[in-house]
Design a protein around this motif. Structure first.
Motif, PDB file in Angstrom:
ATOM      1  N   UNK A 226      49.195 -81.351 -17.923  1.00 33.71           N
ATOM      2  CA  UNK A 226      48.920 -82.577 -16.899  1.00 33.71           C
ATOM      3  C   UNK A 226      47.751 -83.396 -17.252  1.00 33.71           C
ATOM      4  N   UNK A 227      47.630 -84.291 -16.897  1.00 37.14           N
ATOM      5  CA  UNK A 227      46.659 -85.392 -17.031  1.00 37.14           C
ATOM      6  C   UNK A 227      46.415 -86.318 -15.821  1.00 37.14           C
ATOM      7  N   UNK A 228      45.793 -87.540 -15.857  1.00 32.73           N
ATOM      8  CA  UNK A 228      45.820 -88.480 -14.781  1.00 32.73           C
ATOM      9  C   UNK A 228      45.750 -89.939 -15.822  1.00 32.73           C
ATOM     10  N   UNK A 229      46.370 -91.043 -14.992  1.00 34.69           N
ATOM     11  CA  UNK A 229      45.954 -92.273 -15.260  1.00 34.69           C
ATOM     12  C   UNK A 229      45.330 -92.958 -14.163  1.00 34.69           C
ATOM     13  N   UNK A 230      44.333 -93.361 -14.261  1.00 31.71           N
ATOM     14  CA  UNK A 230      43.051 -94.353 -13.092  1.00 31.71           C
ATOM     15  C   UNK A 230      43.533 -95.644 -13.132  1.00 31.71           C
ATOM     16  N   UNK A 231      43.842 -96.252 -12.077  1.00 32.92           N
ATOM     17  CA  UNK A 231      44.187 -97.580 -11.733  1.00 32.92           C
ATOM     18  C   UNK A 231      42.981 -98.032 -11.094  1.00 32.92           C
ATOM     19  N   UNK A 232      42.283 -99.037 -11.546  1.00 29.76           N
ATOM     20  CA  UNK A 232      41.288 -99.637 -10.734  1.00 29.76           C
ATOM     21  C   UNK A 232      40.892-101.055 -10.955  1.00 29.76           C
TER      22      UNK A 232
ATOM     23  N   UNK B 249      60.868 -91.476 -30.959  1.00 25.63           N
ATOM     24  CA  UNK B 249      59.915 -92.545 -30.433  1.00 25.63           C
ATOM     25  C   UNK B 249      60.382 -92.857 -28.988  1.00 25.63           C
ATOM     26  N   UNK B 250      59.766 -92.329 -28.074  1.00 25.80           N
ATOM     27  CA  UNK B 250      59.978 -92.835 -26.565  1.00 25.80           C
ATOM     28  C   UNK B 250      59.228 -93.982 -26.193  1.00 25.80           C
ATOM     29  N   UNK B 251      59.882 -94.937 -25.704  1.00 23.86           N
ATOM     30  CA  UNK B 251      58.953 -96.110 -25.092  1.00 23.86           C
ATOM     31  C   UNK B 251      59.305 -96.323 -23.689  1.00 23.86           C
ATOM     32  N   UNK B 252      58.381 -96.744 -22.855  1.00 23.21           N
ATOM     33  CA  UNK B 252      58.749 -97.144 -21.418  1.00 23.21           C
ATOM     34  C   UNK B 252      57.538 -97.791 -20.783  1.00 23.21           C
ATOM     35  N   UNK B 253      57.980 -98.777 -20.126  1.00 18.69           N
ATOM     36  CA  UNK B 253      56.809 -99.913 -19.650  1.00 18.69           C
ATOM     37  C   UNK B 253      56.939 -99.637 -18.127  1.00 18.69           C
ATOM     38  N   UNK B 254      55.701 -99.818 -17.563  1.00 15.99           N
ATOM     39  CA  UNK B 254      55.433 -99.778 -16.179  1.00 15.99           C
ATOM     40  C   UNK B 254      54.195-100.766 -15.772  1.00 15.99           C
ATOM     41  N   UNK B 255      54.484-101.490 -14.776  1.00 19.91           N
ATOM     42  CA  UNK B 255      53.280-102.196 -14.250  1.00 19.91           C
ATOM     43  C   UNK B 255      52.671-101.344 -13.076  1.00 19.91           C
ATOM     44  N   UNK B 256      51.365-101.444 -13.178  1.00 16.32           N
ATOM     45  CA  UNK B 256      50.493-100.587 -12.219  1.00 16.32           C
ATOM     46  C   UNK B 256      50.011-101.433 -11.071  1.00 16.32           C
ATOM     47  N   UNK B 257      50.556-101.718  -9.931  1.00 18.03           N
ATOM     48  CA  UNK B 257      49.820-102.736  -9.042  1.00 18.03           C
ATOM     49  C   UNK B 257      48.935-102.160  -8.123  1.00 18.03           C
ATOM     50  N   UNK B 258      49.073-100.790  -7.681  1.00 18.72           N
ATOM     51  CA  UNK B 258      48.170 -99.955  -6.821  1.00 18.72           C
ATOM     52  C   UNK B 258      47.243 -99.217  -7.648  1.00 18.72           C
ATOM     53  N   UNK B 259      46.026 -99.575  -7.139  1.00 18.50           N
ATOM     54  CA  UNK B 259      44.691 -98.892  -7.612  1.00 18.50           C
ATOM     55  C   UNK B 259      44.939 -97.378  -7.196  1.00 18.50           C
TER      56      UNK B 259
ATOM     57  N   UNK C 139      48.111-104.055 -14.381  1.00 19.98           N
ATOM     58  CA  UNK C 139      48.238-104.264 -15.921  1.00 19.98           C
ATOM     59  C   UNK C 139      49.865-103.621 -16.217  1.00 19.98           C
ATOM     60  N   UNK C 140      50.439-104.221 -17.223  1.00 18.25           N
ATOM     61  CA  UNK C 140      51.689-103.889 -17.608  1.00 18.25           C
ATOM     62  C   UNK C 140      51.463-102.914 -18.781  1.00 18.25           C
ATOM     63  N   UNK C 141      52.007-101.850 -18.769  1.00 19.14           N
ATOM     64  CA  UNK C 141      51.587-100.759 -19.883  1.00 19.14           C
ATOM     65  C   UNK C 141      52.879-100.206 -20.273  1.00 19.14           C
TER      66      UNK C 141
ATOM     67  N   UNK D  46      57.263 -86.529 -19.495  1.00 16.75           N
ATOM     68  CA  UNK D  46      56.302 -87.631 -19.307  1.00 16.75           C
ATOM     69  C   UNK D  46      56.754 -88.115 -17.477  1.00 16.75           C
ATOM     70  N   UNK D  47      56.044 -87.527 -16.676  1.00 13.33           N
ATOM     71  CA  UNK D  47      56.380 -88.091 -15.428  1.00 13.33           C
ATOM     72  C   UNK D  47      55.084 -88.430 -14.756  1.00 13.33           C
ATOM     73  N   UNK D  48      55.091 -89.840 -14.049  1.00 18.80           N
ATOM     74  CA  UNK D  48      53.842 -90.212 -13.519  1.00 18.80           C
ATOM     75  C   UNK D  48      54.202 -90.139 -12.004  1.00 18.80           C
ATOM     76  N   UNK D  49      53.444 -89.490 -11.286  1.00 15.71           N
ATOM     77  CA  UNK D  49      53.757 -89.285  -9.808  1.00 15.71           C
ATOM     78  C   UNK D  49      53.680 -90.545  -9.061  1.00 15.71           C
ATOM     79  N   UNK D  50      54.435 -90.929  -7.957  1.00 16.31           N
ATOM     80  CA  UNK D  50      54.269 -92.088  -7.291  1.00 16.31           C
ATOM     81  C   UNK D  50      54.791 -93.436  -8.050  1.00 16.31           C
TER      82      UNK D  50
END
Ligand code: CUA
Length: 155
Positions: A149-155, A120-130, A89-91, A104-108
């Protein structure tokens, strides 16, 4: 006043270098569009809850595998938290702060943004790896900063 030829040469050279660098960075910024985000989109930080899209924070599907995450940050939480998205998904994260400066930092990933009240801050990222990605606030924002802290789960 008399100047030595050497002095003149060095003056011309250094002036030329400065102009050269200014031209080069100007060209990158304005012609190639490589300048930093302009933060031109502003918002009343006192009234975030009543202003679209931040009146309804959440994860929205906007395309086949495209999502928008409308997120507010405040001491000491991300809303929404524990986000789930499908792999590939591209988010686009659309974010603002309701109080102080947060990070707002997403590890890895390369995702790392400063989220400021009033902007207003906008950034886009595609999450390839589950996987489960850790989201951290990396701007000191008060006594609970280390728990933000929180999490983003890619599945
Ligand atoms: Cu929010 Cu540190």
């Amino acid at each position: 006043m008399k100047m030595h030829l050497d002095e003149k040469i060095w003056l011309i050279l250094s002036f030329g270098l400065i102009m050269g660098f200014m031209f080069f960075t100007g060209y990158q910024t304005f012609v190639l569009g490589m300048g930093p985000p302009s933060h031109m989109e502003t918002i009343d930080p006192q009234n975030v809850d009543n202003i679209a899209p931040f009146d309804e924070p959440g994860v929205y599907q906007v395309g086949e595998n495209e999502y928008e995450v409308v997120m507010t940050l405040e001491i000491f939480s991300f809303n929404p938290g524990n986000i789930e998205i499908p792999a590939g998904a591209t988010v686009t994260f659309i974010m603002t702060s309701k109080d102080v400066v947060h990070g707002f930092q997403v590890a890895d990933t390369n995702l790392n943004a400063m989220v400021m009240p009033g902007h207003i801050q906008k950034i886009t990222q595609t999450f390839h790896e589950p996987g489960e990605y850790l989201v951290l606030c990396n701007e000191y924002c008060g006594t609970g900063h280390q728990h933000m802290a929180t999490t983003i789960t890619v599945k």
